[in-house]
Design a protein around this motif. Structure first.
Motif, PDB file in Angstrom:
ATOM      1  N   ASP A  17       0.770  -1.034   0.112  1.00  0.00           N
ATOM      2  CA  ASP A  17       0.087   0.156  -0.116  1.00  0.00           C
ATOM      3  C   ASP A  17       0.860   1.406   0.060  1.00  0.00           C
ATOM      4  O   ASP A  17       1.547   1.615   1.010  1.00  0.00           O
ATOM      5  CB  ASP A  17      -0.786   0.150   1.204  1.00  0.00           C
ATOM      6  CG  ASP A  17      -1.985   1.158   1.220  1.00  0.00           C
ATOM      7  OD1 ASP A  17      -1.811   2.118   0.346  1.00  0.00           O
ATOM      8  OD2 ASP A  17      -2.528   1.536   2.218  1.00  0.00           O
ATOM      9  N   ASP A  18       1.023   1.940  -1.218  1.00  0.00           N
ATOM     10  CA  ASP A  18       1.923   2.953  -1.365  1.00  0.00           C
ATOM     11  C   ASP A  18       0.973   4.329  -1.165  1.00  0.00           C
ATOM     12  O   ASP A  18       1.446   5.341  -1.955  1.00  0.00           O
ATOM     13  CB  ASP A  18       2.860   3.077  -2.551  1.00  0.00           C
ATOM     14  CG  ASP A  18       2.335   2.876  -3.795  1.00  0.00           C
ATOM     15  OD1 ASP A  18       1.040   2.747  -3.908  1.00  0.00           O
ATOM     16  OD2 ASP A  18       2.879   2.798  -4.640  1.00  0.00           O
ATOM     17  N   SER A  19      -0.296   4.357  -1.015  1.00  0.00           N
ATOM     18  CA  SER A  19      -1.096   5.605  -1.219  1.00  0.00           C
ATOM     19  C   SER A  19      -0.807   6.688  -0.260  1.00  0.00           C
ATOM     20  O   SER A  19      -1.273   7.799  -0.655  1.00  0.00           O
ATOM     21  CB  SER A  19      -2.620   4.912  -0.924  1.00  0.00           C
ATOM     22  OG  SER A  19      -2.816   4.522   0.513  1.00  0.00           O
ATOM     23  N   GLN A  20      -0.171   6.179   0.549  1.00  0.00           N
ATOM     24  CA  GLN A  20       0.099   7.513   1.727  1.00  0.00           C
ATOM     25  C   GLN A  20       1.705   7.478   1.978  1.00  0.00           C
ATOM     26  O   GLN A  20       2.167   7.801   3.051  1.00  0.00           O
ATOM     27  CB  GLN A  20      -0.756   7.382   3.039  1.00  0.00           C
ATOM     28  CG  GLN A  20      -2.186   7.368   2.790  1.00  0.00           C
ATOM     29  CD  GLN A  20      -2.772   7.195   4.175  1.00  0.00           C
ATOM     30  OE1 GLN A  20      -2.893   8.006   5.037  1.00  0.00           O
ATOM     31  NE2 GLN A  20      -3.189   5.801   4.592  1.00  0.00           N
ATOM     32  N   THR A  21       2.661   7.254   1.068  1.00  0.00           N
ATOM     33  CA  THR A  21       4.051   7.399   0.925  1.00  0.00           C
ATOM     34  C   THR A  21       4.284   7.923  -0.058  1.00  0.00           C
ATOM     35  O   THR A  21       5.085   7.607  -0.817  1.00  0.00           O
ATOM     36  CB  THR A  21       4.555   5.791   1.028  1.00  0.00           C
ATOM     37  OG1 THR A  21       4.175   5.122  -0.103  1.00  0.00           O
ATOM     38  CG2 THR A  21       3.919   5.160   1.913  1.00  0.00           C
TER      39      THR A  21
END
Length: 416
Positions: A17-21
């Motif tokens: 999950d890279d949605s907030q990175t």
């Protein structure tokens, strides 16, 4: 090159999950050594060290050399003991700067929000590039591919929600890898690491924490704040506690102005003759002046560093009458500073020149001087820059640095 402690037991997969990175930390692998291997492919897979052959410190080492305990900033004498079979290569800083510009150019194609940390690493905020280039993990993969294909160099990338965690992630991705730490996995990742991984925990602080039985980031995170404040002070305890829980509000800062530019040299044999020392300062003044001009900067101060055979080190500095990017001006002040320093009994082991109080040339009013360092000197040095860029640094040097056939009166009065 990152030297942050890594945990052998830390997981290499924390989710996708890279949605907030949005933060990437790009770190070139053994940068100086990797650049040298481009022209020496026969040395791949062998232990290679970049640095002085007998003196000075290790600037970079291949992973084969690191397996013997060699690391950057280690004295070369120690490195040769640990890895006697290593091939030692003298550094070529002009080539490293050229390759660094290539890396930064590729990063700049992704986003203008870049914060270089050194010649071989930088933070990126790719929030604004997602619509055009895809999610952060895809962007990181493309970056690594472009650097490898266009420059032939390996790069590791850490992807995270904060700068601190992204930098730790890149160190755990090495060599030549990529590690994503999703925002929700930040605390679990941090708590799997030794306490020395936290910024600001050096050997002394680590020893202080060990006396409190704090050996991991998890240990520190669960230590009462009052205990940390008593051991590390108010600000130190609070800062480490924030890092241990992944609290790092710092943004990527795209504009970073160099505070100083310098060059120093450790000698194969200690120097005792003042004429030899002056020759070194003259060469360093030309190197520093060229870097100032390349960066569009002027210096308002000059400092020298002198290290004796017993490693005693002293510095002397002086403000300039007017900001400059001319080697002649830098050298004149550096030579006067050196004249006021007694040559140590065992000679000089290291000598360095540093330009300080830098400002942008466009905003600097240049004072016209009444001596012989008028605009024609700067014009001549600008012409030297052009020749060196085309034919290499060794193609041109100050006449007084050329070897002379006899020793009598050699370099009696060095000038530019």
């Amino acid at each position: 090159m990152s030297r942050a402690p890594r945990s052998a037991g830390a997981r290499r997969d924390w989710g996708s999950d890279d949605s907030q990175t949005p933060i990437l930390h790009v770190d070139m692998d053994a940068f100086f050594a990797s650049v040298e291997l481009l022209s020496r492919p026969e040395l791949r897979g062998r232990p290679v060290i970049v640095g002085g052959r007998h003196r000075g410190v290790v600037l970079a080492a291949t992973y084969e050399a690191r397996a013997s305990g060699v690391h950057s900033a280690m004295p070369m004498t120690r490195a040769r003991v640990l890895c006697p079979q290593a091939i030692v290569i003298a550094p070529d800083h002009s080539r490293y700067r050229e390759m660094s510009r290539g890396v930064m150019r590729i990063l700049g194609d992704i986003t203008p929000v870049i914060e270089p940390l050194s010649i071989d690493e930088a933070f990126l905020d790719v929030s604004g590039a997602r619509r055009r280039l895809g999610p952060p993990a895809m962007i990181a993969g493309r970056l690594r591919t472009r650097i490898a294909e266009e420059l032939g160099l390996p790069a590791s990338v850490g992807i995270a929600s904060t700068k601190f965690v992204a930098k730790l992630a890149s160190s755990h991705a090495k060599p030549d890898g990529m590690l994503l730490v999703p925002r929700d996995a930040t605390v679990a990742f941090l708590h799997s690491l030794p306490v020395g991984a936290l910024w600001g925990v050096g050997e002394r602080t680590e020893a202080t924490l060990a006396r409190l039985a704090i050996r991991t980031v998890a240990d520190l995170a669960h230590t009462p704040p009052d205990t940390l404040r008593a051991a590390l002070g108010e600000s130190g305890g609070r800062r480490l506690l924030d890092l241990a829980w992944g609290r790092d509000p710092r943004a990527v800062e795209p504009v970073r102005r160099e505070k100083s530019i310098g060059h120093e040299q450790t000698f194969a044999e200690n120097l005792r003759d003042r004429a030899d020392l002056a020759a070194v300062l003259l060469d360093q003044a030309h190197r520093c002046a060229a870097r100032l001009r390349s960066g569009g900067l002027f210096a308002a101060g000059v400092a020298i560093k002198v290290r004796g055979a017993d490693f005693t080190t002293l510095t002397r500095s002086r403000a300039l009458e007017a900001p400059t990017d001319v080697a002649h001006d830098l050298y004149q002040v550096a030579r006067e500073l050196l004249a006021a320093v007694a040559v140590p009994p065992g000679g000089v082991r290291l000598l360095g020149l540093r330009c300080e109080s830098l400002s942008e040339a466009a905003s600097t009013a240049v004072q016209v001087r009444l001596d012989d360092s008028g605009p024609e000197r700067r014009d001549a040095e600008l012409a030297m820059d052009q020749i060196r860029r085309r034919y290499g640094r060794s193609s041109l040097t100050a006449g007084s640095l050329l070897p002379v056939p006899t020793t009598e009166n050699a370099r009696g009065d060095l000038s530019c």
